[in-house]
Design a protein around this motif. Structure first.
Motif, PDB file in Angstrom:
ATOM      1  N   TRP A  40      -4.104 -91.653  39.812  1.00  0.00           N
ATOM      2  CA  TRP A  40      -4.391 -91.482  41.228  1.00  0.00           C
ATOM      3  C   TRP A  40      -4.188 -90.042  41.687  1.00  0.00           C
ATOM      4  CZ3 TRP A  40      -5.643 -95.947  44.288  1.00  0.00           C
ATOM      5  CH2 TRP A  40      -5.657 -97.139  43.545  1.00  0.00           C
ATOM      6  N   ASN A  41      -3.621 -89.209  40.840  1.00  0.00           N
ATOM      7  CA  ASN A  41      -3.453 -87.798  41.176  1.00  0.00           C
ATOM      8  C   ASN A  41      -3.081 -87.020  39.923  1.00  0.00           C
ATOM      9  OD1 ASN A  41      -0.403 -87.860  40.997  1.00  0.00           O
ATOM     10  ND2 ASN A  41      -0.727 -89.290  42.688  1.00  0.00           N
ATOM     11  N   ARG A  42      -3.189 -85.694  40.003  1.00  0.00           N
ATOM     12  CA  ARG A  42      -2.900 -84.842  38.845  1.00  0.00           C
ATOM     13  C   ARG A  42      -1.440 -84.923  38.426  1.00  0.00           C
ATOM     14  NH1 ARG A  42      -4.384 -78.826  39.105  1.00  0.00           N
ATOM     15  NH2 ARG A  42      -3.640 -78.965  36.960  1.00  0.00           N
ATOM     16  N   LYS A  43      -0.561 -85.115  39.393  1.00  0.00           N
ATOM     17  CA  LYS A  43       0.855 -85.159  39.067  1.00  0.00           C
ATOM     18  C   LYS A  43       1.184 -86.362  38.198  1.00  0.00           C
ATOM     19  CE  LYS A  43       5.349 -84.404  41.229  1.00  0.00           C
ATOM     20  NZ  LYS A  43       6.069 -84.208  42.514  1.00  0.00           N
ATOM     21  N   SER A  44       0.585 -87.515  38.514  1.00  0.00           N
ATOM     22  CA  SER A  44       0.808 -88.711  37.698  1.00  0.00           C
ATOM     23  C   SER A  44       0.277 -88.504  36.284  1.00  0.00           C
ATOM     24  CB  SER A  44       0.122 -89.916  38.343  1.00  0.00           C
ATOM     25  OG  SER A  44       0.750 -90.269  39.551  1.00  0.00           O
ATOM     26  N   LEU A  45      -0.881 -87.872  36.188  1.00  0.00           N
ATOM     27  CA  LEU A  45      -1.459 -87.603  34.874  1.00  0.00           C
ATOM     28  C   LEU A  45      -0.561 -86.675  34.067  1.00  0.00           C
ATOM     29  CD1 LEU A  45      -3.700 -87.656  32.771  1.00  0.00           C
ATOM     30  CD2 LEU A  45      -4.908 -85.909  34.096  1.00  0.00           C
ATOM     31  N   ALA A  46      -0.105 -85.594  34.693  1.00  0.00           N
ATOM     32  CA  ALA A  46       0.760 -84.640  33.989  1.00  0.00           C
ATOM     33  C   ALA A  46       2.069 -85.295  33.568  1.00  0.00           C
ATOM     34  CB  ALA A  46       1.034 -83.439  34.889  1.00  0.00           C
ATOM     35  N   ARG A  47       2.646 -86.132  34.449  1.00  0.00           N
ATOM     36  CA  ARG A  47       3.904 -86.810  34.142  1.00  0.00           C
ATOM     37  C   ARG A  47       3.739 -87.726  32.933  1.00  0.00           C
ATOM     38  NH1 ARG A  47       4.327 -89.486  38.501  1.00  0.00           N
ATOM     39  NH2 ARG A  47       5.590 -88.034  39.705  1.00  0.00           N
ATOM     40  N   PHE A  48       2.635 -88.456  32.901  1.00  0.00           N
ATOM     41  CA  PHE A  48       2.389 -89.393  31.815  1.00  0.00           C
ATOM     42  C   PHE A  48       2.211 -88.656  30.490  1.00  0.00           C
ATOM     43  CE2 PHE A  48      -0.761 -92.086  29.437  1.00  0.00           C
ATOM     44  CZ  PHE A  48       0.102 -93.135  29.169  1.00  0.00           C
ATOM     45  N   LEU A  49       1.391 -87.607  30.496  1.00  0.00           N
ATOM     46  CA  LEU A  49       1.108 -86.895  29.261  1.00  0.00           C
ATOM     47  C   LEU A  49       2.338 -86.162  28.727  1.00  0.00           C
ATOM     48  CD1 LEU A  49      -2.427 -85.406  30.044  1.00  0.00           C
ATOM     49  CD2 LEU A  49      -1.851 -87.455  28.719  1.00  0.00           C
ATOM     50  N   ARG A  50       3.219 -85.773  29.646  1.00  0.00           N
ATOM     51  CA  ARG A  50       4.402 -85.025  29.239  1.00  0.00           C
ATOM     52  C   ARG A  50       5.298 -85.840  28.301  1.00  0.00           C
ATOM     53  NH1 ARG A  50       5.632 -83.157  33.896  1.00  0.00           N
ATOM     54  NH2 ARG A  50       7.190 -84.669  34.551  1.00  0.00           N
ATOM     55  N   TYR A  51       5.263 -87.148  28.414  1.00  0.00           N
ATOM     56  CA  TYR A  51       6.138 -87.977  27.603  1.00  0.00           C
ATOM     57  C   TYR A  51       5.410 -88.646  26.440  1.00  0.00           C
ATOM     58  CZ  TYR A  51       9.409 -87.028  31.253  1.00  0.00           C
ATOM     59  OH  TYR A  51      10.226 -86.373  32.132  1.00  0.00           O
ATOM     60  N   LEU A  52       4.188 -88.170  26.169  1.00  0.00           N
ATOM     61  CA  LEU A  52       3.457 -88.647  25.005  1.00  0.00           C
ATOM     62  C   LEU A  52       3.489 -87.584  23.912  1.00  0.00           C
ATOM     63  CD1 LEU A  52       0.207 -90.228  26.525  1.00  0.00           C
ATOM     64  CD2 LEU A  52       2.379 -91.341  26.016  1.00  0.00           C
ATOM     65  N   LYS A  53       3.462 -88.032  22.685  1.00  0.00           N
ATOM     66  CA  LYS A  53       3.331 -87.111  21.567  1.00  0.00           C
ATOM     67  C   LYS A  53       1.888 -86.618  21.503  1.00  0.00           C
ATOM     68  CE  LYS A  53       6.938 -89.483  18.919  1.00  0.00           C
ATOM     69  NZ  LYS A  53       7.248 -90.242  17.681  1.00  0.00           N
ATOM     70  N   PRO A  54       1.653 -85.446  20.906  1.00  0.00           N
ATOM     71  CA  PRO A  54       0.281 -84.917  20.818  1.00  0.00           C
ATOM     72  C   PRO A  54      -0.721 -85.923  20.239  1.00  0.00           C
ATOM     73  CG  PRO A  54       1.828 -83.225  20.182  1.00  0.00           C
ATOM     74  CD  PRO A  54       2.643 -84.485  20.372  1.00  0.00           C
ATOM     75  N   LYS A  55      -0.327 -86.666  19.213  1.00  0.00           N
ATOM     76  CA  LYS A  55      -1.242 -87.648  18.626  1.00  0.00           C
ATOM     77  C   LYS A  55      -1.597 -88.740  19.624  1.00  0.00           C
ATOM     78  CE  LYS A  55      -0.150 -87.224  13.688  1.00  0.00           C
ATOM     79  NZ  LYS A  55       0.333 -87.959  12.483  1.00  0.00           N
ATOM     80  N   GLN A  56      -0.623 -89.143  20.444  1.00  0.00           N
ATOM     81  CA  GLN A  56      -0.884 -90.166  21.445  1.00  0.00           C
ATOM     82  C   GLN A  56      -1.797 -89.626  22.549  1.00  0.00           C
ATOM     83  OE1 GLN A  56       3.269 -90.871  22.353  1.00  0.00           O
ATOM     84  NE2 GLN A  56       3.279 -92.807  21.229  1.00  0.00           N
TER      85      GLN A  56
END
Length: 259
Positions: A127-143
């Motif tokens: 729903w916004n860039r912040k949510s996207l950035a937060r989610f990706l920050r806790y994923l490994k590069p492969k994920q």
């Protein structure tokens, strides 16, 4: 011959790992894929959320985004509640479903074979860039690079994808992203300035700025972009014409697919 309890249990166990790899992969996709996964459902920039909070839930909406937007372009009863806010209410409750990831802990081989399937075989909504950035920050590069499909919402007066929103956020690079559905839902506040003088959504500059943050996605394999713009719930305010909507949709697609 009488079987011992251990032998009987072993005989009754289905030899899943003896199946061909292609069949096991198909089963992984059935068990862990085919769903829409909300990330920070409804988490607009007006809501206070922890920087470490990246809640996910399986979409419970009874009608899909494409169907909803198609219906709202028809003269339907507004009480049916087809808008994003009401349609996804059930997705943001304590009882909201989560993906059955316990399947991955059955054994080491299954985990190795299926660990990326939840990212490859589902569509993730933001729903916004912040949510996207937060989610990706806790994923490994492969994920991160296993994600293939997203739905991005820009819902009326909520800010979240404008060029000025969270400008300091690093542009996410998603090497596996191939498909993006963008849902834009307008409201009267988008046409009439809330604070003093200003331009409304009828301005192409304002239109494009509203979603410009989506263009920050770095997805070299992105080849399919679909845009749905809904402005039917405006009361007495004349909505954008079909030609204006088509032009805006085209500009958004061009922005997303620009290499």
């Amino acid at each position: 011959m009488v079987l011992t309890r251990s032998q009987a249990r072993k005989k009754a166990t289905f030899p899943f790992l003896d199946l061909p790899a292609e069949l096991r992969t198909a089963i992984y996709h059935l068990a862990l894929g085919g769903r829409i996964i909300h990330v920070d459902r409804g988490g607009g920039s007006h809501e206070k959320q922890s920087e470490t909070d990246a809640r996910t839930s399986v979409c419970e909406a009874s009608i899909l985004d494409k169907e909803s937007y198609a219906l709202k372009r028809l003269p339907v009863d507004r009480r049916e509640g087809l808008g994003n806010s009401s349609r996804h209410n059930a997705c943001n409750t304590p009882a909201a479903k989560n993906l059955p990831l316990s399947f991955l802990s059955v054994c080491k081989q299954i985990h190795q074979e299926a660990a990326l399937v939840p990212f490859q075989a589902n569509r993730f909504t933001f729903w916004n860039r912040k949510s996207l950035a937060r989610f990706l920050r806790y994923l490994k590069p492969k994920q991160q690079n296993a994600i293939t499909a997203m739905i991005l919402y820009q819902v009326h007066i909520q800010s979240g994808w404008e060029s000025a929103s969270h400008r300091s956020l690093k542009a996410p690079r998603l090497l596996g992203l191939r498909e993006v559905l963008i849902c834009v839902e307008l409201a009267p506040g988008d046409y009439l300035p809330f604070f003093g003088e200003g331009e409304s959504i009828v301005s192409q500059t304002i239109q494009d700025d509203r979603v410009s943050g989506m263009g920050k996605l770095k997805a070299p394999k992105l080849n399919r972009v679909e845009v749905l713009i809904n402005n039917s719930s405006l009361g007495h305010i004349p909505p954008l014409t079909s030609a204006e909507i088509k032009a805006w949709e085209g500009r958004i697609k061009d922005m997303m697919l620009a290499k």
